[in-house]
Design a protein around this motif. Structure first.
Motif, PDB file in Angstrom:
ATOM      1  N   ARG A   6       0.829  -1.195   0.000  1.00 34.98           N
ATOM      2  CA  ARG A   6       0.000   0.000   0.000  1.00 34.98           C
ATOM      3  C   ARG A   6       0.873   1.257   0.000  1.00 34.98           C
ATOM      4  O   ARG A   6       0.562   2.243  -0.647  1.00 34.98           O
ATOM      5  N   GLU A   9       3.864   1.551  -1.299  1.00 35.40           N
ATOM      6  CA  GLU A   9       4.528   1.688  -2.595  1.00 35.40           C
ATOM      7  C   GLU A   9       3.598   2.277  -3.653  1.00 35.40           C
ATOM      8  O   GLU A   9       4.048   2.969  -4.548  1.00 35.40           O
ATOM      9  N   GLN A  10       2.329   2.007  -3.579  1.00 35.29           N
ATOM     10  CA  GLN A  10       1.403   2.438  -4.612  1.00 35.29           C
ATOM     11  C   GLN A  10       0.555   3.614  -4.149  1.00 35.29           C
ATOM     12  O   GLN A  10      -0.666   3.554  -4.181  1.00 35.29           O
ATOM     13  N   GLU A  11       1.220   4.668  -3.734  1.00 36.53           N
ATOM     14  CA  GLU A  11       0.487   5.869  -3.348  1.00 36.53           C
ATOM     15  C   GLU A  11       0.059   6.601  -4.613  1.00 36.53           C
ATOM     16  O   GLU A  11       0.870   6.880  -5.494  1.00 36.53           O
ATOM     17  N   HIS A  12      -1.211   6.895  -4.718  1.00 38.67           N
ATOM     18  CA  HIS A  12      -1.745   7.539  -5.911  1.00 38.67           C
ATOM     19  C   HIS A  12      -1.509   9.045  -5.857  1.00 38.67           C
ATOM     20  O   HIS A  12      -1.575   9.656  -4.783  1.00 38.67           O
ATOM     21  N   PRO A  13      -1.242   9.677  -7.017  1.00 37.15           N
ATOM     22  CA  PRO A  13      -1.039  11.129  -7.023  1.00 37.15           C
ATOM     23  C   PRO A  13      -2.342  11.842  -6.674  1.00 37.15           C
ATOM     24  O   PRO A  13      -3.438  11.358  -6.947  1.00 37.15           O
ATOM     25  N   HIS A  14      -2.202  12.993  -6.085  1.00 38.36           N
ATOM     26  CA  HIS A  14      -3.362  13.788  -5.693  1.00 38.36           C
ATOM     27  C   HIS A  14      -3.996  14.423  -6.924  1.00 38.36           C
ATOM     28  O   HIS A  14      -3.324  15.059  -7.728  1.00 38.36           O
ATOM     29  N   ILE A  15      -5.289  14.236  -7.093  1.00 37.90           N
ATOM     30  CA  ILE A  15      -6.023  14.831  -8.202  1.00 37.90           C
ATOM     31  C   ILE A  15      -6.868  15.957  -7.628  1.00 37.90           C
ATOM     32  O   ILE A  15      -7.744  15.721  -6.804  1.00 37.90           O
TER      33      ILE A  15
END
Length: 93
Positions: free
Chosen positions: A65, A67-73
């Motif tokens: 979890r 490692e796969q931090e999503h970019p802020h939209i």
């Protein structure tokens, strides 16, 4: 007639005896404990193994979890109308 009744009686008794003797080992096994049970104080049991595997799974999931931090939209409204025709074939649902 006597011999038929006697032989039937003997055969049924043998059948009952055979059924009882084949069930004795199963009853003896049912009352014994498993190999992992009653190992004494500090013994490594199946429950310890299950707890270790769950802990490893939990740590691996947390690492995955992170490692796969999503970019802020950033929130915002669309600049174009999605229902406006674009010249392509447009199907509405």
């Amino acid at each position: 007639m006597f011999w038929i009744q006697l032989s039937t009686f003997v055969l049924f008794n043998l059948l009952i005896l055979a059924m009882l003797t084949t069930q004795l080992p199963a009853r003896a096994i049912a009352f014994s404990t498993g190999q992992h049970a009653g190992g004494g104080e500090g013994a490594y049991t199946v429950w310890h193994l299950i707890a270790d595997i769950e802990a490893e799974t939990r740590v691996a999931a947390e690492e995955h979890r992170a490692e796969q931090e999503h970019p802020h939209i950033p929130p915002g409204f669309p600049t174009t109308d999605p229902d406006e025709p674009t010249g392509r074939h447009h199907l509405r649902a």
